[in-house]
Design a protein around this motif. Structure first.
Motif, PDB file in Angstrom:
ATOM      1  N   GLN A  20       2.325  13.411  -3.912  1.00 57.86           N
ATOM      2  CA  GLN A  20       3.376  13.675  -2.937  1.00 57.86           C
ATOM      3  C   GLN A  20       3.375  12.563  -1.892  1.00 57.86           C
ATOM      4  OE1 GLN A  20       3.302  17.689  -1.296  1.00 57.86           O
ATOM      5  NE2 GLN A  20       2.273  18.457  -3.136  1.00 57.86           N
ATOM      6  N   ARG A  21       4.509  12.423  -1.216  1.00 58.34           N
ATOM      7  CA  ARG A  21       4.640  11.409  -0.169  1.00 58.34           C
ATOM      8  C   ARG A  21       3.906  11.852   1.093  1.00 58.34           C
ATOM      9  NH1 ARG A  21      10.603   9.517   1.550  1.00 58.34           N
ATOM     10  NH2 ARG A  21      10.529   8.879  -0.659  1.00 58.34           N
ATOM     11  N   SER A  22       3.190  10.931   1.703  1.00 59.51           N
ATOM     12  CA  SER A  22       2.553  11.219   2.991  1.00 59.51           C
ATOM     13  C   SER A  22       3.613  11.527   4.036  1.00 59.51           C
ATOM     14  CB  SER A  22       1.721  10.015   3.448  1.00 59.51           C
ATOM     15  OG  SER A  22       0.734   9.679   2.498  1.00 59.51           O
ATOM     16  N   SER A  23       3.270  12.375   4.995  1.00 60.03           N
ATOM     17  CA  SER A  23       4.212  12.706   6.056  1.00 60.03           C
ATOM     18  C   SER A  23       4.440  11.484   6.936  1.00 60.03           C
ATOM     19  CB  SER A  23       3.668  13.854   6.899  1.00 60.03           C
ATOM     20  OG  SER A  23       2.545  13.416   7.648  1.00 60.03           O
ATOM     21  N   ASN A  24       5.567  11.482   7.627  1.00 63.03           N
ATOM     22  CA  ASN A  24       5.868  10.362   8.525  1.00 63.03           C
ATOM     23  C   ASN A  24       4.803  10.228   9.611  1.00 63.03           C
ATOM     24  OD1 ASN A  24       8.206   9.649   7.167  1.00 63.03           O
ATOM     25  ND2 ASN A  24       9.528  10.922   8.444  1.00 63.03           N
ATOM     26  N   ASN A  25       4.330  11.360  10.128  1.00 60.73           N
ATOM     27  CA  ASN A  25       3.292  11.314  11.160  1.00 60.73           C
ATOM     28  C   ASN A  25       2.015  10.681  10.631  1.00 60.73           C
ATOM     29  OD1 ASN A  25       4.932  12.515  13.080  1.00 60.73           O
ATOM     30  ND2 ASN A  25       4.168  14.587  12.703  1.00 60.73           N
ATOM     31  N   LEU A  31       3.262  -0.789   4.323  1.00 58.93           N
ATOM     32  CA  LEU A  31       3.039   0.586   3.890  1.00 58.93           C
ATOM     33  C   LEU A  31       4.306   1.114   3.230  1.00 58.93           C
ATOM     34  CD1 LEU A  31       1.118   2.060   6.974  1.00 58.93           C
ATOM     35  CD2 LEU A  31       0.197   0.913   4.930  1.00 58.93           C
ATOM     36  N   ILE A  32       4.158   1.681   2.029  1.00 58.38           N
ATOM     37  CA  ILE A  32       5.299   2.106   1.227  1.00 58.38           C
ATOM     38  C   ILE A  32       5.257   3.617   1.037  1.00 58.38           C
ATOM     39  CG2 ILE A  32       6.516   1.810  -0.964  1.00 58.38           C
ATOM     40  CD1 ILE A  32       4.906  -0.812  -1.319  1.00 58.38           C
ATOM     41  N   PRO A  33       6.174   4.373   1.643  1.00 56.75           N
ATOM     42  CA  PRO A  33       6.222   5.814   1.379  1.00 56.75           C
ATOM     43  C   PRO A  33       6.427   6.053  -0.118  1.00 56.75           C
ATOM     44  CG  PRO A  33       7.586   5.252   3.267  1.00 56.75           C
ATOM     45  CD  PRO A  33       7.186   3.960   2.625  1.00 56.75           C
ATOM     46  N   PHE A  34       5.616   6.927  -0.700  1.00 56.41           N
ATOM     47  CA  PHE A  34       5.695   7.197  -2.128  1.00 56.41           C
ATOM     48  C   PHE A  34       7.068   7.755  -2.491  1.00 56.41           C
ATOM     49  CE2 PHE A  34       4.958  10.484  -5.521  1.00 56.41           C
ATOM     50  CZ  PHE A  34       4.825   9.589  -6.566  1.00 56.41           C
ATOM     51  N   ASN A  35       7.636   7.231  -3.589  1.00 58.50           N
ATOM     52  CA  ASN A  35       8.920   7.715  -4.084  1.00 58.50           C
ATOM     53  C   ASN A  35       8.672   8.617  -5.289  1.00 58.50           C
ATOM     54  OD1 ASN A  35      10.767   6.170  -2.335  1.00 58.50           O
ATOM     55  ND2 ASN A  35       9.834   4.404  -3.334  1.00 58.50           N
ATOM     56  N   PRO A  36       8.826   9.933  -5.120  1.00 64.48           N
ATOM     57  CA  PRO A  36       8.505  10.869  -6.205  1.00 64.48           C
ATOM     58  C   PRO A  36       9.382  10.650  -7.433  1.00 64.48           C
ATOM     59  CG  PRO A  36       8.713  12.021  -4.098  1.00 64.48           C
ATOM     60  CD  PRO A  36       9.245  10.628  -3.895  1.00 64.48           C
ATOM     61  N   PHE A  37       8.822  10.965  -8.598  1.00 57.17           N
ATOM     62  CA  PHE A  37       9.566  10.969  -9.850  1.00 57.17           C
ATOM     63  C   PHE A  37       9.195  12.247 -10.597  1.00 57.17           C
ATOM     64  CE2 PHE A  37       5.660   8.527 -10.400  1.00 57.17           C
ATOM     65  CZ  PHE A  37       5.095   9.086 -11.537  1.00 57.17           C
ATOM     66  N   PRO A  38       9.970  12.666 -11.584  1.00 57.04           N
ATOM     67  CA  PRO A  38       9.710  13.936 -12.265  1.00 57.04           C
ATOM     68  C   PRO A  38       8.272  14.036 -12.786  1.00 57.04           C
ATOM     69  CG  PRO A  38      11.847  13.087 -12.912  1.00 57.04           C
ATOM     70  CD  PRO A  38      11.195  12.023 -12.086  1.00 57.04           C
ATOM     71  N   HIS A  39       7.620  15.148 -12.435  1.00 60.51           N
ATOM     72  CA  HIS A  39       6.262  15.452 -12.884  1.00 60.51           C
ATOM     73  C   HIS A  39       5.217  14.526 -12.280  1.00 60.51           C
ATOM     74  CE1 HIS A  39       8.354  18.000 -15.733  1.00 60.51           C
ATOM     75  NE2 HIS A  39       8.977  16.938 -16.232  1.00 60.51           N
ATOM     76  N   ALA A  40       5.552  13.842 -11.211  1.00 57.35           N
ATOM     77  CA  ALA A  40       4.577  12.968 -10.559  1.00 57.35           C
ATOM     78  C   ALA A  40       3.418  13.799 -10.021  1.00 57.35           C
ATOM     79  CB  ALA A  40       5.240  12.196  -9.420  1.00 57.35           C
ATOM     80  N   PRO A  41       2.186  13.310 -10.145  1.00 56.11           N
ATOM     81  CA  PRO A  41       1.024  14.079  -9.680  1.00 56.11           C
ATOM     82  C   PRO A  41       0.734  13.888  -8.199  1.00 56.11           C
ATOM     83  CG  PRO A  41       0.292  12.085 -10.792  1.00 56.11           C
ATOM     84  CD  PRO A  41       1.798  12.091 -10.890  1.00 56.11           C
ATOM     85  N   TYR A  82       0.853  -1.185   0.000  1.00 53.14           N
ATOM     86  CA  TYR A  82       0.000   0.000   0.000  1.00 53.14           C
ATOM     87  C   TYR A  82       0.888   1.233   0.000  1.00 53.14           C
ATOM     88  CZ  TYR A  82      -4.273   2.639   1.277  1.00 53.14           C
ATOM     89  OH  TYR A  82      -5.361   3.476   1.282  1.00 53.14           O
ATOM     90  N   VAL A  83       0.965   1.907  -1.151  1.00 50.00           N
ATOM     91  CA  VAL A  83       1.801   3.097  -1.264  1.00 50.00           C
ATOM     92  C   VAL A  83       1.059   4.271  -0.630  1.00 50.00           C
ATOM     93  CG1 VAL A  83       0.898   3.743  -3.553  1.00 50.00           C
ATOM     94  CG2 VAL A  83       3.193   4.491  -2.847  1.00 50.00           C
ATOM     95  N   MET A  84       1.777   5.093   0.130  1.00 52.32           N
ATOM     96  CA  MET A  84       1.174   6.177   0.891  1.00 52.32           C
ATOM     97  C   MET A  84       1.272   7.489   0.118  1.00 52.32           C
ATOM     98  SD  MET A  84      -0.032   4.693   3.573  1.00 52.32           S
ATOM     99  CE  MET A  84      -0.402   6.075   4.654  1.00 52.32           C
ATOM    100  N   LEU A  85       0.107   7.984  -0.338  1.00 52.27           N
ATOM    101  CA  LEU A  85       0.017   9.189  -1.159  1.00 52.27           C
ATOM    102  C   LEU A  85      -0.693  10.286  -0.366  1.00 52.27           C
ATOM    103  CD1 LEU A  85      -1.208   7.405  -4.419  1.00 52.27           C
ATOM    104  CD2 LEU A  85       1.147   8.087  -3.870  1.00 52.27           C
ATOM    105  N   LYS A  86      -0.037  11.406  -0.229  1.00 51.79           N
ATOM    106  CA  LYS A  86      -0.549  12.505   0.595  1.00 51.79           C
ATOM    107  C   LYS A  86      -1.927  12.958   0.125  1.00 51.79           C
ATOM    108  CE  LYS A  86       0.570  17.186   2.143  1.00 51.79           C
ATOM    109  NZ  LYS A  86       1.538  18.317   2.040  1.00 51.79           N
ATOM    110  N   ASP A  87      -2.874  12.961   1.045  1.00 54.51           N
ATOM    111  CA  ASP A  87      -4.236  13.465   0.821  1.00 54.51           C
ATOM    112  C   ASP A  87      -4.975  12.702  -0.281  1.00 54.51           C
ATOM    113  OD1 ASP A  87      -3.801  15.428   2.769  1.00 54.51           O
ATOM    114  OD2 ASP A  87      -3.006  16.849   1.302  1.00 54.51           O
ATOM    115  N   VAL A  88      -4.503  11.498  -0.606  1.00 51.41           N
ATOM    116  CA  VAL A  88      -5.159  10.691  -1.640  1.00 51.41           C
ATOM    117  C   VAL A  88      -5.730   9.406  -1.046  1.00 51.41           C
ATOM    118  CG1 VAL A  88      -4.836   9.402  -3.803  1.00 51.41           C
ATOM    119  CG2 VAL A  88      -3.697  11.615  -3.475  1.00 51.41           C
ATOM    120  N   ASN A  89      -4.875   8.632  -0.360  1.00 45.87           N
ATOM    121  CA  ASN A  89      -5.326   7.343   0.181  1.00 45.87           C
ATOM    122  C   ASN A  89      -4.851   7.117   1.607  1.00 45.87           C
ATOM    123  OD1 ASN A  89      -2.584   6.939  -0.170  1.00 45.87           O
ATOM    124  ND2 ASN A  89      -2.784   4.986  -1.260  1.00 45.87           N
TER     125      ASN A  89
END
Length: 395
Positions: free
Chosen positions: A330-335, A318-328, A289-296
């Motif tokens: 953001q990574r969820s905060s650690n908290n 739980l997988i912190p999202f790894n950004p890539f160029p122009h990704a729509p 489960y990838v963690m996407l800020k304000d998405v899931n």
């Protein structure tokens, strides 16, 4: 970071005239030797030389007769995919860029245990396709489109090369496999390249191959439901599901294959895998489960996930999202990630948070990008979307 161009004699393309023994099953090798007028047991002898000792020169296979060595040298070869580059991360992660038949490039990543011990756990993330036929919205690998499936020799060859990277200056008789775990989580959807993937995993498990434990070989799928039922019948390996959303509406957006195989069908297939009548099979699946800020990543999403998985024996990663160029995204905060994890743990699930490794060499989860002759036009569409976005920002 260490980026090293690698010369490889395999670029001479020996396989055009000879049969490549790499990737052939025990039965296939047995048939090959039978056709040479040899006894089938030669298959297991050669398998041990190839996979356990990393030997590709038939003249170094000392328990073969001189006549057989000469015959094999004439008609056969052992050729893994050519290494174009290798990169070593500061945290010990290793990445290889392989050139496969046709000139396309695929990537493979090895992640050592955090303790860095020489004989500690080493997990290899293997690719199964050139590009990916799916288009998960948070994954840079999928943005390059899809070209073709990898052959068994190109899949198992990734493991062979990774093992060989630990064998420099080690005498043949003292060599042993250093990769302890394999995850089919690299480029591509493994269940859409079913037969070569299952054949390769068979070699990973075979005592005359790499001899890995069935609990240390994991196949990850985005949810190709019919093939999940086939997998339970054909091979005994660990199963991971790239879930990433707890409801169909959101998963349709993040993992479009969900439109064809919705969560109801996916969870039913996962339960069938866990409760398969074969008692040897693993009794839980891993949920990715990838963690996407304000998405899931809200508390509500966590509670939905608890409800979805309540009858499925599972561990959640739980997988912190790894950004890539122009990704729509953001990574969820650690908290936020820890709050999400706490809800799952309090509900009785075993929930872990994956530590990001290898991001300084773009080797983290979802960051693998090769060179693909895209047959889907997806890469072109993605570039057009990026440029359109830039134009809109300038208005």
């Amino acid at each position: 970071m260490n980026k090293i161009p690698v010369f490889n004699p395999n670029e001479l393309n020996q396989t055009e005239q000879k049969t490549n023994l790499l990737g052939m099953s025990k039965d296939e090798l047995g048939e090959f030797f039978k056709n040479l007028g040899e006894k089938p047991f030669r298959a297991t002898q050669v398998m041990k030389w190839i996979y356990q000792f990393g030997v590709t020169d038939f003249y170094q296979m000392t328990n073969l007769s001189k006549k057989l060595q000469e015959k094999l040298d004439e008609v056969a070869c052992v050729v893994p995919p050519a290494v174009k580059f290798k990169q070593f991360s500061e945290d010990g992660t290793r990445k290889w860029v392989f050139e496969v038949a046709g000139g396309s490039l695929v990537e493979t990543v090895l992640i050592p245990a955090e303790d860095g011990k020489q004989f500690g756990r080493k997990t290899l993330c293997i690719s199964s396709q050139v590009g990916c036929a799916l288009d998960c919205s948070f994954c840079s690998t999928g943005k390059q489109g899809f070209e073709r499936d990898l052959k068994a020799s190109e899949i198992i060859g990734q493991l062979w090369v990774a093992n060989q990277s630990y064998m420099e200056n080690v005498p043949v008789t003292e060599r042993e496999n250093r990769v302890t775990n394999v995850v089919m989580m690299g480029m591509g959807e493994p269940l859409l390249n079913y037969e070569p993937v299952v054949a390769s995993m068979g070699l990973m498990l075979d005592d005359f191959g790499f001899g890995l434990s069935k609990r240390r070989v994991t196949l990850s799928t985005s949810g190709i439901v019919p093939k999940m039922y086939d997998l339970a019948k054909d091979i005994d390996v660990a199963l991971a599901i790239s879930l990433h959303a707890p409801n169909d509406e959101l998963r349709n957006e993040l993992v479009p294959i969900n439109k064809k195989y919705p969560l109801k069908d996916l969870i039913a297939a996962a339960k069938a895998y866990v409760y398969d009548e074969n008692p040897r099979h693993k009794k839980h699946v891993t949920i990715e489960y990838v963690m996407l800020k304000d998405v899931n990543d809200s508390d509500e999403h966590a509670h939905q996930l608890v409800k979805l998985l309540k009858d499925l024996p599972s561990k959640i990663n739980l997988i912190p999202f790894n950004p890539f160029p122009h990704a729509p995204y953001q990574r969820s905060s650690n908290n936020r990630i820890h709050a999400f994890s706490n809800i799952l743990n309090n509900a009785g699930f075993v929930c872990t948070i994956r530590q990001t490794r290898g991001d300084d060499i773009d080797a983290a989860c979802g960051q693998l990008v090769g060179q693909v002759a895209d047959k889907t036009r997806r890469a072109k569409q993605w570039q057009q979307k990026i440029w359109q976005g830039k134009i809109e920002q300038q208005k």
